[in-house]
Design an enzyme around this catalytic site. Sequence first.
Site, mmCIF file in Angstrom:
data_model
loop_
_atom_site.group_PDB
_atom_site.id
_atom_site.type_symbol
_atom_site.label_atom_id
_atom_site.label_comp_id
_atom_site.label_asym_id
_atom_site.label_seq_id
_atom_site.Cartn_x
_atom_site.Cartn_y
_atom_site.Cartn_z
ATOM 1 N N GLU A 113 -3.003 -9.263 3.315
ATOM 2 C CA GLU A 113 -3.229 -9.816 4.657
ATOM 3 C C GLU A 113 -4.503 -9.306 5.295
ATOM 4 O O GLU A 113 -4.764 -9.533 6.448
ATOM 5 C CB GLU A 113 -2.049 -9.434 5.550
ATOM 6 C CG GLU A 113 -2.121 -8.065 6.239
ATOM 7 C CD GLU A 113 -2.349 -6.850 5.333
ATOM 8 O OE1 GLU A 113 -2.983 -5.903 5.798
ATOM 9 O OE2 GLU A 113 -1.919 -6.845 4.165
ATOM 10 N N HIS A 141 -3.902 -5.137 -0.110
ATOM 11 C CA HIS A 141 -3.579 -5.732 1.196
ATOM 12 C C HIS A 141 -3.743 -7.239 1.136
ATOM 13 O O HIS A 141 -4.841 -7.741 1.284
ATOM 14 C CB HIS A 141 -4.526 -5.182 2.269
ATOM 15 C CG HIS A 141 -4.192 -3.788 2.662
ATOM 16 N ND1 HIS A 141 -3.247 -3.478 3.595
ATOM 17 C CD2 HIS A 141 -4.649 -2.597 2.197
ATOM 18 C CE1 HIS A 141 -3.151 -2.156 3.715
ATOM 19 N NE2 HIS A 141 -3.985 -1.594 2.873
ATOM 20 N N CYS A 174 0.827 -1.206 0.000
ATOM 21 C CA CYS A 174 0.000 0.000 0.000
ATOM 22 C C CYS A 174 0.862 1.258 0.000
ATOM 23 O O CYS A 174 1.531 1.530 -0.996
ATOM 24 C CB CYS A 174 -0.980 -0.044 1.173
ATOM 25 S SG CYS A 174 -2.294 1.158 0.996
#
Length: 1471
Positions: free
Chosen positions: A328, A326, A242
């Site tokens: 995760e 993202h 990000c």
Amino acid sequence: MTTTGSLILEDGTTFKGLLFGANVSVSGEVVFQTGMVGYPEALTDPSYHCQLLTLTYPLVGNYGIPKDEDGEFGLSKVGKLADSPSHWSSVKSLDQWLKEQGVPGLQGIDTRCLTKKIREKGTMLGKLVVDGTPEDSIPLDNPDHRNLVQEVSMKEPRVFNPTGSLRITVVDCGIKYNQIRCLAQRGARVTVVPWDHPLDSTDFDGLFISNGPGDPQLCQNTINNVRKVVCVDHPKPVFGICLGHQLLSLVIGSKTYKMKYGNRGHNQPCIHKGTDRCYITSQNHGFAVDPDTLPKDWDVLFTNANDHTNEGIVHNTKPLFSVQFHPEHMAGPTDLVSLFDIFLETVKDHKEGIDSPKPEEVYRPRKVLILGSGGLSIGQAGEFDYSGSQAIKALKEENIQTVLINPNIATVQTSKGLADKVYFLPITPEYVTQVIKNERPDGVLLTFGGQTALNCGVELTKLGVLEKYAVKVLGTPVASIEMTEDRKIFVEKMEEINEHVAPSEAALSVEQALAAAERIGYPVLVRSAFALGGLGSGFANNREELTPLVTSAFAHTSQVLVDKSLKGWKEIEYEVVRDAYDNCITVCNMENIDPLGIHTGESIVVAPSQTLNDHEYNMLRNTAIKVIRHLGIVGECNIQYALNPESEQYYIIEVNARLSRSSALASKATGYPLAYVAAKLGLGIPLPLLKNSVTNSTTANFEPSLDYCVVKVPRWDLSKFLRVSTKIGSSMKSVGEVMAIGRSFEEAFQKALRMVDENCVGFDHTIKPSCLPLSPSVHQELQTPTDKRIFVLASAFRAGYTVDQLYELTKIDRWFLHKMKNITDHERLLETYNQSAMPPEVMRKAKQLGFSDKQIALAVQSTELVVRKLRHDWSILPVVKQIDTVAAEWPAHTNYLYLTYHGTENDLQFNDQHVMVIGSGVYRIGSSVEFDWCAVGCITELRKMGYKTIMVNYNPETVSTDYDMCDRLYFDEISFEVVMDIYERENPEGVILSMGGQLPNNIAMSLHRQQCRILGTSPEFIDSAENRFKFSRMLDTIGISQPQWKELSDTESAMKFCETVGYPCLVRPSYVLSGAAMNVAYTDSDLEKYLSSAVAVSKEYPVVISKFIQEAKEIDVDAVACDGVVMAIAVSEHVENAGVHSGDATLVTPPQDLNPKTIERIKMIVHAIGQELQVTGPFNLQLIAKDDQLKVIECNVRVSRSFPFISKTLGVDLVAVATQAIMGEEMEPVGLMRGKGIVGVKVPQFSFSRLAGADVVLGVEMTSTGEVACFGENRYEAYLKAMLSTGFKIPKKNILLSIGSYKSELLPTVQTLESLGYDLYASLGTVKAVDWPFEEDDSGCPTKEKQRSIMNYLEENHFDLVINLSMRNSGGRRLSSFVTKGYRTRRMAVDYSVPLIIDIKLIGINKSVILYHQLAKAGCRCDYALYVGAASDNAAILPSIGSQAAGLKMYLNDTYSTLKMDNVSLWMEVG
């Protein structure tokens, strides 16, 4: 007191709403997020620091807040707050949590309108101001000018997992804790340092740069620090996420820019460069990297499939990479969490890429065979018409020839202009093989015709037919289908990937089943393998209950499954799509309101799921994708789970490797055309290349985000059957379903209840009036679900039951019960006002909770029209919203609309003139796919004529609700209120009511009184035909004969009338469909009983009593007229005698037994009635003929059930003709339709085997659920094919006769059957009443042991056919309470899948058919003779064509007879 607040945007737009959470005013940047779960995660995400977050999904807070969510806060603003969350892990509500954290929220504003504004104008600054605070005291705060990273980054370094082997340094720019967790779980020692901490490459083995808020350009310190360790010859591995990705890009000299409104949500598709695999990712960012500025040696790693922005970069040789999404994310999919493994592997100096299977060479067929689903039956209805039609559309787009086999005449799928060829033949291996031989297709689709097509396809594969003719199965391979169908293999496959199926054992005998139940432990669920809609299934609590269940299940199947019962668990379903390249997405997830133990088809379903938290939602999503990949399914399938309501334990119930009822529902609920996409994927087209057909710009490789809620409710018609059990459970009994759309659960739920039954006003406590609280009978009704349970809940709430009491009894999740209680509570509030005192807010709240005007009127003791006027005066009007699959994130070209009271603006303009067509509503017995065919035909014809069309319908199974059929589709109620609301909005050229069956006709007069422009026959005349009294009086006036009749005034005069004309008499209410509450009375007591039920059905309209004429022939006439002048007439005759409802009768057209004189008289009657009623458009007459007299029974001024059958058999599209007449086009009269030399026979499809206990008798109320029709050169050939299509089997050996008082008529038939070599068995009554003219064998001996043997024979499947005629004068329904032997025989025949004939007229035609079949089997073939006759003028040329004639003769022999030649080329050499 509720506090209000406003959101004020920088351009001055203001949204007012109710405040929740903390009572403070704030300002920042306004952004939106489209995820449907994961609000606690979104609110704790540091990347949202200083932002006002709009959640597009309108229902938030459903599952409360789990414990220990900590972290810094952005701040939030929410759509619609749940007051009472329901989830086992919840410790507090969202409201409490926000108060504690000092974050304000705003609810009750039109978030869709706000989202569209941000989408069009870009991200804006805004402020949330609590009412009472001076607006100027809160300045607009632009976060782009602040270094937000500095504000959220930790101040001191911290070490996590100190014993880890690999040293990873993490630069914290606003890290999500899950990133640390992902690294630590993989064995790393993680040192987290502040954003500006100096970096030294000797301190770490790998460097990780986290996400964070704001503009990356402001983090110059970080950029300089990172540059020192990256821009060297041998850098250590670096991974950025990000903001970390943007920082790494700036370090190497690329540029970043601010996006218009950023990407935030859980369904952003990213394509990996190199493999072209598409992954679904979670994102939250407002800045992006410009890929054109990457230096050499760097390459793009991922690209967004929708807006083509950069999503990742990688160095060509050095271990450096970063991604924008993202992998995760705690909320949303984690499909790429493997990037952490790659990073750590790289750190260990192993460099690995992301690999993907390369598919084999893609095979493109040129001609594809599609297997349909046959007649509509319970468990397999109109949804396959919809999915099959979509498949044909998809193949035609790819220029592939399509051949369809489907005997269902009533469907759109079998219409002209869709498939290139349609065969109306039974879907059995024998017939399909013949078609394959004839057509030589090179591909076949098995997954678009329900279980019928699937079973047939599996059978053809086993027989080696597909291999022999080189036909490739497209889409899911047969091996995968068998894995999902055979329980044993399925369980093994699941264990291979460590997934669990509910403990279950397969048994091949009753003893094995009992032993299995002992091992698993009671209670158990019994199911038969290879069966559709839970056929032959049920629950057993002990050995005594299990034995009879298993015994009857073995009648349908050779294998029975005994499962552990998970009653009371949540049932969740996901629709999954996968292509041949292993791209896999879940399109829709649905939650059953009823807990497990009730078949999905019987359950009220809500989409998307409301009570799952983010972790459960994604846990089940990941499992679904894992399972589907493991099974190798290509195309579409669905997976069902049982989820423990108290923990995260789940079992997989089953996978359907085909399109199912829920896929039709999911397509309509999300706007994602599953069947269309599945057909394309079957051709080997990759999913990312397909476009999202709603936005036309984004890819189809995405998971839809919804900003509304959808509720599906099934429709049962159990009242039509005698002695049927009303309990619902694991076997399906519903005949149709509706889908309602709203922006709150209550709104959609009440809409849906009204759609199922137009006489129901909503969540109504008066339908099942409650006994006293806590009485055992109420408990019984709540614990054992019936088709009316939802109304028992309504009266239980009314009687003061609490949510917890009802949860214990029903196990329906408390969240849903709270929502239902909201409705009851508001109804109580309404009752405290009369219409003048009711405040506007109370009415607005009622409309938002889904109350109809009529429902409000009942509560405030007023009338619907008064409430409507009041509502208009207060301008409480619904707004029109679109379904666009992307929650307004992208502009949508969609015409898929619904009405809601939760909103402030319409999504579209109303400038164009349209013609509005009203659809047929829910499928029920008597109004099914035939009317949908008519509505679709009407829209298609209107579009050909150049009109723009509007369709109003709410049935998810239909083609008419397919968004590409019309110019605007309103997926909403067909009621006076809603049709008027749409009419006032759209102001169309007019409304066509005659194409949707009975439902639109019922609102004709109410619309007419409001000056609504009705096209076609005037509503005054519709009323003259529907109103029994007016119609009968009219026939008398114009001198057309009808059975003697009288209008009902009181019971006494009715009895006198019946005595005068003599019983039996027929009781007929007005404005009904499929003979509802129509009954034949044989005695005074019958009459009394029937009169009360008829009066209840047509409260506002008269009931008429007429003489019931027995043993007469019934004739159906379908016609079209224009201003009273008849344009086209089609006649068909019933095989059965009058008194069997025309929907249940066997129809033949062109008629075979009517003489020219009768036909002329029929024409005269039709012309007279058409003229008198001034018909414009379609109408239908029913006549009876007896002793050379014709009498009219009824007339419907609308299309009838037989329109598609007539149109397809006789070759004239009556609906097109009718549409032209309605629109006033010039047209040539068609006259009497005589057909094309073929005979069509339409046969009803019954579903008695589904309806436990229902008596198999036919009468004046309709009981069939569908129909099939086949063609032939004579009616016997056509009837044979049609009967085989309904699942009838030609008897091989033994026939049981039980023929009551019809002995004399049947003697010749019995003799024929015997001469054909059948063994005949007879019931005792039959043997006694007739001296058999041939020997009595043992089976006829009237001895005691033999008497009970009929049941035993049936249990042993001894008979191939049962002929059982009830007593001569029992016509129709005898509501006798005692169980007759005949009923027992009929019921057992059905339960043991033995063909059954119960009508005397059918025995005749069946006898001829069996003879016909025997002769055909014996090999009688028609040979061809070619005469080449010589004459004086052709003698010279004959010798030259002689050899060709001989060759042609041999060719014909080879093609059409048994004289085969091995090598066809031989006949060419003859010349």
